[in-house]
Design an enzyme around this catalytic site. Structure first.
Site, PDB file in Angstrom:
ATOM      1  N   LYS A 272       0.831  -1.211   0.000  1.00 31.01           N
ATOM      2  CA  LYS A 272       0.000   0.000   0.000  1.00 31.01           C
ATOM      3  C   LYS A 272       0.867   1.262   0.000  1.00 31.01           C
ATOM      4  O   LYS A 272       0.633   2.178  -0.791  1.00 31.01           O
ATOM      5  CB  LYS A 272      -0.926  -0.038   1.228  1.00 31.01           C
ATOM      6  CG  LYS A 272      -1.864   1.153   1.346  1.00 31.01           C
ATOM      7  CD  LYS A 272      -3.090   0.798   2.146  1.00 31.01           C
ATOM      8  CE  LYS A 272      -2.906   0.888   3.643  1.00 31.01           C
ATOM      9  NZ  LYS A 272      -2.854   2.281   4.140  1.00 31.01           N
ATOM     10  N   SER A 273       1.857   1.311   0.866  1.00 30.63           N
ATOM     11  CA  SER A 273       2.713   2.510   0.943  1.00 30.63           C
ATOM     12  C   SER A 273       3.414   2.754  -0.383  1.00 30.63           C
ATOM     13  O   SER A 273       3.517   3.895  -0.850  1.00 30.63           O
ATOM     14  CB  SER A 273       3.783   2.323   2.024  1.00 30.63           C
ATOM     15  OG  SER A 273       3.210   2.344   3.291  1.00 30.63           O
TER      16      SER A 273
ATOM     17  N   ARG B 203       2.954   5.944  -3.316  1.00 29.15           N
ATOM     18  CA  ARG B 203       4.119   6.717  -3.773  1.00 29.15           C
ATOM     19  C   ARG B 203       4.324   6.581  -5.279  1.00 29.15           C
ATOM     20  O   ARG B 203       4.708   7.530  -5.951  1.00 29.15           O
ATOM     21  CB  ARG B 203       5.361   6.276  -2.996  1.00 29.15           C
ATOM     22  CG  ARG B 203       5.322   6.796  -1.547  1.00 29.15           C
ATOM     23  CD  ARG B 203       6.198   5.972  -0.647  1.00 29.15           C
ATOM     24  NE  ARG B 203       6.330   6.565   0.685  1.00 29.15           N
ATOM     25  CZ  ARG B 203       5.445   6.404   1.670  1.00 29.15           C
ATOM     26  NH1 ARG B 203       4.355   5.677   1.485  1.00 29.15           N
ATOM     27  NH2 ARG B 203       5.635   6.974   2.851  1.00 29.15           N
TER      28      ARG B 203
ATOM     29  N   GLY C  75      -4.479   8.260   5.544  1.00 32.27           N
ATOM     30  CA  GLY C  75      -3.525   9.235   6.087  1.00 32.27           C
ATOM     31  C   GLY C  75      -2.386   9.497   5.118  1.00 32.27           C
ATOM     32  O   GLY C  75      -1.922  10.634   4.980  1.00 32.27           O
TER      33      GLY C  75
ATOM     34  N   ARG D 285      -7.675  12.594  12.821  1.00 30.43           N
ATOM     35  CA  ARG D 285      -6.243  12.334  12.929  1.00 30.43           C
ATOM     36  C   ARG D 285      -5.411  13.612  12.796  1.00 30.43           C
ATOM     37  O   ARG D 285      -5.783  14.524  12.067  1.00 30.43           O
ATOM     38  CB  ARG D 285      -5.840  11.275  11.893  1.00 30.43           C
ATOM     39  CG  ARG D 285      -6.552   9.965  12.167  1.00 30.43           C
ATOM     40  CD  ARG D 285      -6.234   8.909  11.150  1.00 30.43           C
ATOM     41  NE  ARG D 285      -4.830   8.536  11.188  1.00 30.43           N
ATOM     42  CZ  ARG D 285      -4.269   7.713  10.299  1.00 30.43           C
ATOM     43  NH1 ARG D 285      -4.988   7.209   9.321  1.00 30.43           N
ATOM     44  NH2 ARG D 285      -3.006   7.409  10.407  1.00 30.43           N
TER      45      ARG D 285
ATOM     46  N   GLN E 297       5.185   9.394   6.906  1.00 29.68           N
ATOM     47  CA  GLN E 297       4.241  10.305   6.248  1.00 29.68           C
ATOM     48  C   GLN E 297       4.727  11.746   6.383  1.00 29.68           C
ATOM     49  O   GLN E 297       4.687  12.523   5.427  1.00 29.68           O
ATOM     50  CB  GLN E 297       2.839  10.119   6.831  1.00 29.68           C
ATOM     51  CG  GLN E 297       2.271   8.744   6.499  1.00 29.68           C
ATOM     52  CD  GLN E 297       0.877   8.514   7.035  1.00 29.68           C
ATOM     53  OE1 GLN E 297       0.362   9.316   7.818  1.00 29.68           O
ATOM     54  NE2 GLN E 297       0.273   7.422   6.630  1.00 29.68           N
TER      55      GLN E 297
ATOM     56  N   ASP F 296       2.310  -0.952  11.841  1.00 30.07           N
ATOM     57  CA  ASP F 296       1.002  -1.408  11.347  1.00 30.07           C
ATOM     58  C   ASP F 296       0.739  -2.881  11.661  1.00 30.07           C
ATOM     59  O   ASP F 296      -0.378  -3.371  11.457  1.00 30.07           O
ATOM     60  CB  ASP F 296       0.900  -1.186   9.829  1.00 30.07           C
ATOM     61  CG  ASP F 296       0.873   0.305   9.483  1.00 30.07           C
ATOM     62  OD1 ASP F 296       0.569   1.115  10.364  1.00 30.07           O
ATOM     63  OD2 ASP F 296       1.165   0.644   8.320  1.00 30.07           O
TER      64      ASP F 296
ATOM     65  N   LYS G 203      -4.006   6.225  14.852  1.00 30.50           N
ATOM     66  CA  LYS G 203      -4.113   5.510  13.580  1.00 30.50           C
ATOM     67  C   LYS G 203      -5.588   5.536  13.148  1.00 30.50           C
ATOM     68  O   LYS G 203      -6.359   6.358  13.609  1.00 30.50           O
ATOM     69  CB  LYS G 203      -3.571   4.088  13.727  1.00 30.50           C
ATOM     70  CG  LYS G 203      -2.054   4.057  13.948  1.00 30.50           C
ATOM     71  CD  LYS G 203      -1.318   4.569  12.732  1.00 30.50           C
ATOM     72  CE  LYS G 203       0.178   4.606  12.939  1.00 30.50           C
ATOM     73  NZ  LYS G 203       0.881   5.313  11.874  1.00 30.50           N
TER      74      LYS G 203
ATOM     75  N   ARG H  48      -7.201  -2.924   9.950  1.00 30.48           N
ATOM     76  CA  ARG H  48      -6.203  -3.846  10.512  1.00 30.48           C
ATOM     77  C   ARG H  48      -6.742  -4.553  11.764  1.00 30.48           C
ATOM     78  O   ARG H  48      -6.372  -5.693  12.049  1.00 30.48           O
ATOM     79  CB  ARG H  48      -4.891  -3.120  10.802  1.00 30.48           C
ATOM     80  CG  ARG H  48      -4.276  -2.556   9.520  1.00 30.48           C
ATOM     81  CD  ARG H  48      -2.796  -2.349   9.591  1.00 30.48           C
ATOM     82  NE  ARG H  48      -2.362  -1.499   8.488  1.00 30.48           N
ATOM     83  CZ  ARG H  48      -2.111  -1.910   7.247  1.00 30.48           C
ATOM     84  NH1 ARG H  48      -2.248  -3.188   6.934  1.00 30.48           N
ATOM     85  NH2 ARG H  48      -1.729  -1.062   6.312  1.00 30.48           N
TER      86      ARG H  48
HETATM   87  C1  S3P Z   1       2.789   4.997   6.203  1.00 31.68           C
HETATM   88  C2  S3P Z   1       3.477   5.323   7.335  1.00 31.68           C
HETATM   89  C3  S3P Z   1       3.046   4.938   8.687  1.00 31.68           C
HETATM   90  C4  S3P Z   1       2.038   3.802   8.646  1.00 31.68           C
HETATM   91  C5  S3P Z   1       0.970   4.057   7.622  1.00 31.68           C
HETATM   92  C6  S3P Z   1       1.575   4.175   6.237  1.00 31.68           C
HETATM   93  C7  S3P Z   1       3.294   5.467   4.895  1.00 31.68           C
HETATM   94  O1  S3P Z   1       2.454   6.048   9.318  1.00 31.68           O
HETATM   95  O2  S3P Z   1       1.473   3.601   9.908  1.00 31.68           O
HETATM   96  O3  S3P Z   1       0.031   3.004   7.623  1.00 31.68           O
HETATM   97  O4  S3P Z   1       2.852   4.953   3.855  1.00 31.68           O
HETATM   98  O5  S3P Z   1       4.134   6.356   4.897  1.00 31.68           O
HETATM   99  P1  S3P Z   1       3.332   7.202  10.044  1.00 31.68           P
HETATM  100  O6  S3P Z   1       4.182   7.780   9.027  1.00 31.68           O
HETATM  101  O7  S3P Z   1       2.339   8.189  10.553  1.00 31.68           O
HETATM  102  O8  S3P Z   1       4.055   6.511  11.133  1.00 31.68           O
END
Ligand code: S3P
Length: 432
Positions: free
Chosen positions: A21-22, A26, A92, A120, A167, A314, A341, A387
């Protein structure tokens, strides 16, 4: 609603989990920022990533599919002013990373999200972006969505972030692409480094070592071909399921094992789970491997804290489930971030696991789980958190009797194929 019945005899087979997902967020964003075409394969097709895709389209990005490929026509850093408010939904990553990109645009954008995202904290991103020259306005001094971001001429900064958050780091680095000079983010511990690795792949000048990352402003991003590895955060649910159901034998193929994300493997191994990593290779700059998990080993308790936390933040909901099946007391500390979260994961997870019979105590910065109680299936709730829903389904696999997880449709936020995959691996006990 999902129902898990009767403990399975084993959890066995081979699985390719959905794309990370991350990395998908990106890939879409950098593809949109770049010059030329970006072709993405293996991307995650889930609600959170669709939020990013829709926002980028609203900003004028053309995105098409060809077979299993996602094609992004890059806008060479400049977007169109959207006609309507951008909605990041539950995501987020979408909201915070977009705030960085919007800081470099010459127009004002309004950004919102669903009820969970509106609770959040956003000031952690608004503050460094303001110090670069963006104007971020919203309730509580710009701490909650909806927010407006008026971009403009940005200056490079050296930001000492009070928390390890990819993030926040990524938002500042993305804004740094628009500044003159070098923008640096330093964190207390290293957070996931997908942005840095992918920026490098797009040709940006990035440097990173330990918990410090820098980007050179005005770097030219060039569209490229990207292959997204399997999501270790998705794989974690299956790793724990195999570890707690005896006789399991599970192969997870093509999983991203970036060391900034792979804390869950280290922890499960240290608890005594039988895990083997093989076929290690790289996709772009991201390390990928196959993971083999065998069930039946006795699990021991562990402690999780410090620099390990951002490497598995996560995965804590499902690691709490593993801890419930381990001998002894597992202590999770330094994880107050869990409170902000998709839900307050300390309170909500504890209350739902307790219903199944887990001996769990909340702490301000984590939880204490006394393993070894027998879990009994009952009615539990996702609390609107994808989750938590999946962690509860995994707990239900090893509980006696029937477990019903209400409001489980939130699983679609990150892993629409979770239940079909889980069911395909369950081998039921033969009837007596
Ligand atoms: C993420 C960073 C994490 C993670 C989120 C995804 C990202 O959050 O918990 O699910 O894709 O950069 P934080 O950057 O707030 O720790």
């Amino acid at each position: 609603m999902i129902i898990i019945t009767n403990p399975p005899q084993k959890f066995s087979g081979e699985l390719v989990v959905s794309g990370d997902k991350s990395i998908t967020h990106r890939a879409m964003m950098l593809g949109a920022l770049a010059q030329g075409l970006t072709e993405i394969t293996g991307h995650l097709d889930a609600e959170d990533c669709l939020s990013t895709l829709r926002c980028l389209q609203q900003l004028g990005t053309k995105i098409n599919t060809r077979g299993s490929k996602l094609l992004i026509e890059g806008r060479n850093m400049v977007f169109n002013e959207p006609a309507e408010i951008l909605n990041a939904g539950n995501s987020g990553t979408t909201a915070r990373l977009l705030m960085g990109i919007l800081s470099g645009q010459s127009f004002k954008t309004t950004l919102t999200g669903d009820q969970s995202l509106q609770r959040r904290p956003m000031k952690r991103v608004a503050e460094p972006l303001r110090s670069m020259g963006a104007v971020v306005d919203g309730d509580e001094d710009g701490d909650t969505l909806p927010l407006t971001v008026q971009g403009g001429t940005l200056k490079a900064i050296h930001y000492n972030s009070p928390r390890a958050s990819a993030q926040v780091k990524s938002a500042v680095l993305l804004a740094g692409l628009y500044a003159d000079g070098i923008t640096t983010v330093e964190e207390p511990y290293p957070s996931r480094n997908h942005s840095e690795l992918m920026l490098k792949q797009f040709g940006a000048h990035v440097k990173s070592s330990g918990s410090k990352a820098s980007v050179e402003g005005q770097s030219q991003l060039k569209g490229c071909q990207l292959k997204v590895p399997g999501d270790i955060s998705a794989a974690a649910f299956f790793m724990v399921a195999a570890a707690i159901v005896s006789e399991s034998d599970l192969f997870l193929k093509d999983v991203g094992i970036n060391p900034t994300r792979s804390g869950v493997i280290d922890v499960l191994k240290s608890m005594g789970a039988e895990i083997e990593i093989s076929n290690e290779r790289s996709w772009g700059f991201e390390p990928v491997a196959d993971i083999h998990v065998k069930g039946g080993s006795k699990l021991n308790s562990t402690s999780i804290g410090g620099s390990l936390v951002p490497r598995l933040i996560d995965e804590i909901p499902v690691l709490a489930v593993a801890a419930a099946f381990a001998e002894g007391e597992t202590v999770i500390s330094d994880a107050a971030e869990l409170k902000v979260k998709e839900s307050d994961r300390i309170t909500e997870l504890s209350s739902q696991l307790r219903k199944l019979g887990v001996n769990i105590t909340e702490k301000d910065d984590g939880m204490i789980i006394k393993g070894g109680s027998t879990l009994s299936g009952t009615e539990v709730d996702s609390c609107g958190d994808h989750r938590i829903a999946m962690a509860l389904a995994v707990a239900g696999l090893a509980a006696q009797g029937e477990t019903t997880v209400h409001n489980a449709d939130v699983i679609g936020i990150s892993f629409p194929g979770f239940m079909p995959s889980l069911r395909s691996l369950i081998v039921k006990k033969p009837f007596n």
